[in-house]
Design a protein around this motif. Sequence first.
Motif, PDB file in Angstrom:
ATOM      1  N   UNK A 197       0.954  -1.349  -0.105  1.00  0.00           N
ATOM      2  CA  UNK A 197       0.025  -0.073   0.067  1.00  0.00           C
ATOM      3  C   UNK A 197       0.915   1.128   0.008  1.00  0.00           C
ATOM      4  N   UNK A 198       0.524   2.272  -0.885  1.00  0.00           N
ATOM      5  CA  UNK A 198       1.280   3.298  -0.978  1.00  0.00           C
ATOM      6  C   UNK A 198       0.840   4.292   0.211  1.00  0.00           C
ATOM      7  N   UNK A 199       1.579   5.409   0.213  1.00  0.00           N
ATOM      8  CA  UNK A 199       1.545   6.544   1.427  1.00  0.00           C
ATOM      9  C   UNK A 199       0.012   7.206   1.103  1.00  0.00           C
ATOM     10  N   UNK A 200      -0.640   7.175  -0.126  1.00  0.00           N
ATOM     11  CA  UNK A 200      -1.462   7.711  -0.621  1.00  0.00           C
ATOM     12  C   UNK A 200      -2.771   6.776  -0.475  1.00  0.00           C
ATOM     13  N   UNK A 201      -2.419   5.372  -0.165  1.00  0.00           N
ATOM     14  CA  UNK A 201      -3.500   4.389  -0.116  1.00  0.00           C
ATOM     15  C   UNK A 201      -3.750   3.631  -1.214  1.00  0.00           C
ATOM     16  N   UNK A 202      -2.829   3.705  -2.610  1.00  0.00           N
ATOM     17  CA  UNK A 202      -3.083   2.804  -3.388  1.00  0.00           C
ATOM     18  C   UNK A 202      -2.476   1.319  -3.069  1.00  0.00           C
ATOM     19  N   UNK A 203      -3.374   0.306  -3.198  1.00  0.00           N
ATOM     20  CA  UNK A 203      -3.132  -1.279  -2.967  1.00  0.00           C
ATOM     21  C   UNK A 203      -2.848  -1.879  -4.154  1.00  0.00           C
ATOM     22  N   UNK A 204      -1.857  -2.904  -3.682  1.00  0.00           N
ATOM     23  CA  UNK A 204      -1.553  -3.929  -4.602  1.00  0.00           C
ATOM     24  C   UNK A 204      -1.649  -5.320  -4.068  1.00  0.00           C
ATOM     25  N   UNK A 205      -2.173  -6.282  -4.581  1.00  0.00           N
ATOM     26  CA  UNK A 205      -2.438  -7.606  -4.162  1.00  0.00           C
ATOM     27  C   UNK A 205      -2.085  -8.813  -5.117  1.00  0.00           C
ATOM     28  N   UNK A 206      -1.118  -9.759  -4.452  1.00  0.00           N
ATOM     29  CA  UNK A 206      -0.854 -10.906  -5.144  1.00  0.00           C
ATOM     30  C   UNK A 206      -2.108 -11.444  -5.651  1.00  0.00           C
ATOM     31  N   UNK A 207      -2.273 -12.065  -7.042  1.00  0.00           N
ATOM     32  CA  UNK A 207      -3.355 -12.779  -7.293  1.00  0.00           C
ATOM     33  C   UNK A 207      -3.796 -13.958  -6.372  1.00  0.00           C
ATOM     34  N   UNK A 208      -2.845 -14.500  -5.739  1.00  0.00           N
ATOM     35  CA  UNK A 208      -3.265 -15.542  -4.668  1.00  0.00           C
ATOM     36  C   UNK A 208      -4.091 -15.267  -3.433  1.00  0.00           C
TER      37      UNK A 208
END
Length: 120
Positions: free
Chosen positions: A51-62
Amino acid sequence: QVQLVESGGGLVQAGGSLSLSCAASGSIFGLNAMGWYRQAPGKQRELVARISRGGRMYYADSVKGRFTISRDNAKNTVYLQMNSVKPLDTAVYYCNALVLEGPQTETDYWGQGTQVTVSS
């Protein structure tokens, strides 16, 4: 110096939920991206969520649709809510943070790891 202290790991049954938290403390000018990685026995460490400082999120597909990452910038803390866990989620989970120790000094820090075990 900066410390990342994780908490919340443990044993959970498949289908259950578990929540992890990681608090950063020390000489922190600011915190950029924070994330969670995991390493299962015999496997490489992999990114779970970020998660970035501004709240952008990334998730692994799993873990998409099952795990949720969030952060509280006022508390320098990142969280990982794990729902519908599976035995394959069993691993040591590590907190990671890109810490600004000065206006132009960014350092990568890791927590000590917390064990998550999912029983079938």
